[in-house]
Design an enzyme around this catalytic site. Structure first.
Site, PDB file in Angstrom:
ATOM      1  N   CYS A 151       6.990   1.077   4.633  1.00  0.00           N
ATOM      2  CA  CYS A 151       6.301   0.819   5.931  1.00  0.00           C
ATOM      3  C   CYS A 151       6.492   2.234   6.576  1.00  0.00           C
ATOM      4  CB  CYS A 151       6.785  -0.391   6.929  1.00  0.00           C
ATOM      5  SG  CYS A 151       6.388  -1.993   6.248  1.00  0.00           S
ATOM      6  N   THR A 165      -0.980  -2.693   5.079  1.00  0.00           N
ATOM      7  CA  THR A 165      -1.264  -1.520   5.973  1.00  0.00           C
ATOM      8  C   THR A 165      -2.271  -0.476   5.535  1.00  0.00           C
ATOM      9  OG1 THR A 165       0.938  -1.917   6.888  1.00  0.00           O
ATOM     10  CG2 THR A 165       0.033   0.168   7.235  1.00  0.00           C
ATOM     11  N   THR A 210       0.828  -1.083   0.004  1.00  0.00           N
ATOM     12  CA  THR A 210       0.114   0.019   0.088  1.00  0.00           C
ATOM     13  C   THR A 210       1.014   1.260  -0.082  1.00  0.00           C
ATOM     14  OG1 THR A 210      -0.221  -0.462   2.496  1.00  0.00           O
ATOM     15  CG2 THR A 210      -2.277  -0.788   0.878  1.00  0.00           C
ATOM     16  N   ARG A 217      12.622  -0.308  -3.320  1.00  0.00           N
ATOM     17  CA  ARG A 217      11.344   0.510  -3.502  1.00  0.00           C
ATOM     18  C   ARG A 217      11.480   1.605  -2.040  1.00  0.00           C
ATOM     19  NH1 ARG A 217       6.818  -3.919  -3.070  1.00  0.00           N
ATOM     20  NH2 ARG A 217       8.531  -4.783  -1.540  1.00  0.00           N
TER      21      ARG A 217
END
Length: 438
Positions: free
Chosen positions: A265, A125, A90, A336
């Site tokens: 994250c 998430t 996400t 990423r």
């Protein structure tokens, strides 16, 4: 017979939707106990798994070769499972708003292949409300089934730490939640099959979603505080690492360190929380302040390196600079949302095109996402400045002689930036080196 009992008996299967750094280890863990279908849209990745190759390096090639996970890129295979775990990324958009495209797409595909009496658990998430308000309507529309009647949903936030061989799925307490008590019990029992540390039963799906998003927001804020301290102490001529080591002797001092906050994250989740807060009319103060500090650290590092190049009486334009490490964290191939790219781009503003070396990174991913081709360690020579950016094991082994050989011999001062504080400052803080670290 409950769904959990049918899964244990081998009558029903579990599916994993999304086989990245999170989904694949979950699939492998469950496959040791029950039947598992592992689905990912990326056919090239599926072919690697099928051939016994682990591109994520999370479990290793040997484990992939031995696992009984049925790896597939065929979404219709999801019809064979009744307990579905969605573990897709996400990310955020360029304007820092949530990009729910992956989770919406996964919900759409799963809905098209959802069968009656299934349980769908999301691990991605998200901000509180996404599972019930965004994912469920998609599942219902695509399947023609009714949530709460024909299928049930739950949420269990992922806590896998990519590259970490100690804190694994099995050893971290798992938060689980369900739309009702019966679903919660089934979800908890299924996860207890593999999570040795046990589960925590959250009182609602929204509570579980909120718990996950604040875990990383808390870390982000604490790291932002360390980064701000680093900026202040550098201006004072004080070594931040030495300060933190001294302060860390107090029993209740939280041991965080300055650094670049990337990945998908910690550097992303706070924006999910603040986005939802904005929708409700509240403008975050602490969370967004921390984000701004952390987002600017790549630029700060690059500027500090340039200042040291100038102090060393070396030309800035076309200076030869090597960046050692490009991934978002050590010993992990994932590039990423790496913040090393911010250093790279900012140096470019000064007319410097850095050489990038990373023996751990996913070469194809870096080329595709950033257009960067890595050099080898052997190419690092005759440099004006070297930035040790990531704490890969390979870089931890570097000796002073090896580091000295990276530089142009005729340079009186060797500009060395040690972002992670890997080196002994006393060895390099001398007339030969211009040593700097966060």
């Amino acid at each position: 017979m409950s769904l959990y009992e049918k899964i244990v008996a081998g009558e029903e299967k579990i599916s994993l939707v999304g086989l990245g750094y999170v989904g694949m280890p979950i699939a492998v863990a469950f496959a040791r106990k029950v039947k598992v279908v592992g689905f990912d849209l990326n056919e090239a990745k599926i072919k690697l798994y099928q051939s016994g190759v682990d591109p994520t390096r999370e479990v290793g090639d040997d484990v992939i070769k031995e696992t009984t996970v049925e790896f597939t890129a065929d979404p219709t295979k999801l019809k064979e499972a009744k307990f579905h775990i969605v573990a897709v990324p996400t990310p955020v958009n360029d304007d820092h708003t949530p990009d729910l495209t992956p989770v919406e797409g996964a919900s759409r595909l799963l809905g098209q292949n959802l069968t009656k009496d299934s349980i769908v658990v999301f691990e991605s998430t998200v901000y509180p409300g996404v599972t019930e308000e965004i994912c469920v309507p998609i599942l219902e529309k695509e399947s023609g089934l009714k949530c709460g009647v024909d299928f049930k949903i739950g949420y269990s936030p992922e806590r896998i730490n990519p590259g970490d061989k100690v804190h694994r799925l099995e050893t971290i307490t798992k938060i689980v939640s369900g739309m009702d008590e019966e679903t919660l019990d089934q979800v908890a029992k299924v996860y207890e099959l593999v999570v040795e540390a046990g589960v925590h039963r959250a009182e609602s799906i929204k509570v579980a979603e909120a718990a996950k998003v604040i875990e990383n927001s808390q870390r982000d804020i604490n790291i932002a505080f360390m980064n701000e301290l680093s900026i202040i102490f550098n201006k004072m001529g004080i070594d931040t690492k030495a300060v933190l080591e001294a302060a860390g002797t107090k029993w209740n001092f939280l041991k965080f360190f300055p650094g670049l906050v990337g990945g998908h994250c910690i550097g992303v989740d706070p924006y999910y929380l603040t986005y939802k807060a904005e929708q409700l009319g509240y403008h975050s103060q602490i969370i967004l302040s921390g984000r701004r500090i952390n987002d600017d650290m790549g630029k700060y590092v690059a500027e500090s390196v340039v200042k040291n190049i100038i102090k060393a009486d070396l030309p800035v334009n076309n200076a030869k600079v090597a960046i050692l490490g490009f991934t978002f964290k050590e010993n992990c191939p994932d590039t990423r949302n790496t913040k090393i790219i911010d250093i790279y781009n900012e140096l470019g503003e000064y007319g410097i095109t850095p050489m990038v070396v990373d023996p751990t990174a996913d070469v194809e991913e870096a080329k595709h996402l950033y257009g960067i081709t890595f050099a080898s360690m052997e190419d690092v020579k005759n440099m004006d400045a070297v930035i040790i950016a990531v704490a890969h094991d390979e870089f931890l082994k570097l000796t002073k002689e090896q580091i000295r050989d990276f530089f142009l011999p005729s340079n009186k001062i060797k500009v060395l930036a040690d972002i992670k504080g890997l080196l002994d400052r006393k060895e390099y803080d001398n007339e030969e080196f211009s040593y700097w670290r966060l």
